[in-house]
Design a protein around this motif. Structure first.
Motif, short mmCIF file in Angstrom:
data_model
loop_
_atom_site.label_atom_id
_atom_site.label_comp_id
_atom_site.label_asym_id
_atom_site.label_seq_id
_atom_site.Cartn_x
_atom_site.Cartn_y
_atom_site.Cartn_z
N LEU A 68 0.87 -1.23 -0.16
CA LEU A 68 -0.09 -0.09 0.02
C LEU A 68 0.89 1.17 0.11
O LEU A 68 0.56 2.14 -0.66
CB LEU A 68 -1.06 0.08 1.13
CG LEU A 68 -1.96 1.14 1.31
CD1 LEU A 68 -2.95 1.25 -0.04
CD2 LEU A 68 -2.77 1.13 2.57
N VAL A 69 2.03 1.24 0.59
CA VAL A 69 2.95 2.41 0.95
C VAL A 69 3.64 2.50 -0.47
O VAL A 69 4.00 3.58 -1.01
CB VAL A 69 3.79 2.43 1.99
CG1 VAL A 69 4.90 3.31 2.17
CG2 VAL A 69 3.11 2.26 3.54
N ASP A 70 3.69 1.40 -1.23
CA ASP A 70 4.13 1.51 -2.59
C ASP A 70 3.36 2.13 -3.57
O ASP A 70 3.70 3.10 -4.30
CB ASP A 70 4.52 0.14 -3.14
CG ASP A 70 6.01 -0.42 -2.97
OD1 ASP A 70 7.15 0.57 -2.75
OD2 ASP A 70 6.30 -1.56 -2.87
N ASP A 71 2.10 1.51 -3.71
CA ASP A 71 1.09 2.11 -4.49
C ASP A 71 0.44 3.52 -4.17
O ASP A 71 0.30 4.29 -5.23
CB ASP A 71 0.03 1.25 -4.55
CG ASP A 71 0.20 -0.18 -5.23
OD1 ASP A 71 1.53 -0.10 -5.63
OD2 ASP A 71 -0.58 -1.15 -5.18
N ALA A 72 0.43 3.68 -2.95
CA ALA A 72 0.02 5.11 -2.95
C ALA A 72 0.57 6.48 -3.49
O ALA A 72 -0.14 7.34 -4.17
CB ALA A 72 -0.59 5.53 -1.16
#
Length: 213
Positions: A68-72
């Motif tokens: 999620l921290v990659d995609d956001a």
């Protein structure tokens, strides 16, 4: 004759919807604040470390996973809200710094990418369900229709602002409606505990153009 440039602009516009869905995620995990305050480009690991360092004890379970921290931030770079300087590395730009310095702008972004985006996703289905009856009656908008479809009958008969209060977003919305430069309130929702349908007339006038409330 069709234009390639025009086609590119159409594609750029309609494909941002998915990225806009990540805006509440980015705001919830303070992504703009973290990137704006970093000394240089940051990746997912640094963002997660900063967040771990700032999260309150009561919210220790409310921590994003690595994917999620990659995609956001990738989605935010697609919107131009941060700059991607290398694969998986992000730095602040003028928009990032504005969002960090002006909290009301983040509250506003949260509102439009939550309530407005939610309702707009169900606009066509609502119209089809009622043979394109428009405009909508009060409390019979795509917002209520969507909650009915997902089985939230407790919210399906409430006004948008009552729903926002029930889901804990009214304080954020009220911060959005305050001008940060003068502190002058441009609109205020007052939902009384005994009558959650009472809405400030000034703000009601401002949102009449929106068919989703």
């Amino acid at each position: 004759m069709s234009s390639i440039a025009a086609g590119v602009e159409v594609a750029k516009t309609v494909t941002i919807a998915a990225a806009l869905g990540f805006v509440p995620v980015a705001i919830h995990f303070h992504l703009f604040d973290i990137v704006a305050r970093a000394d240089g480009p940051v990746g997912a690991e640094e963002v997660l470390a900063f967040y771990h360092g700032s999260v309150e004890k009561s919210r220790e379970t409310d921590v994003p996973g690595p994917r999620l921290v990659d995609d956001a931030p990738f989605a935010m770079a697609g919107l131009g809200f941060v700059d991607m300087v290398d694969d998986g590395l992000y730095c602040a730009n003028a928009i990032t710094r504005h969002l960090e310095a002006t909290p009301s702008s983040q509250h506003g972004a949260l509102h439009f990418t939550t309530e407005a985006l939610w309702a707009s996703a169900f606009l066509m289905r609502k119209l089809q369900a009622e043979t394109f009856k428009y405009p909508f009656d009060e409390l019979q908008t795509p917002t209520q229709f969507a909650y009915e479809l997902i089985g939230r009958s407790d919210l399906a008969n409430q006004h948008t602002y009552s729903i926002m209060e029930a889901e804990g977003r009214m304080d954020s919305f009220n911060h959005f409606m305050v001008r940060p430069t003068t502190g002058q309130i441009v609109g205020q929702i007052n939902i009384a505990k005994e009558s959650s349908s009472k809405v400030d007339h000034t703000l009601r006038a401002r949102v009449q153009l929106c068919p989703y409330s």
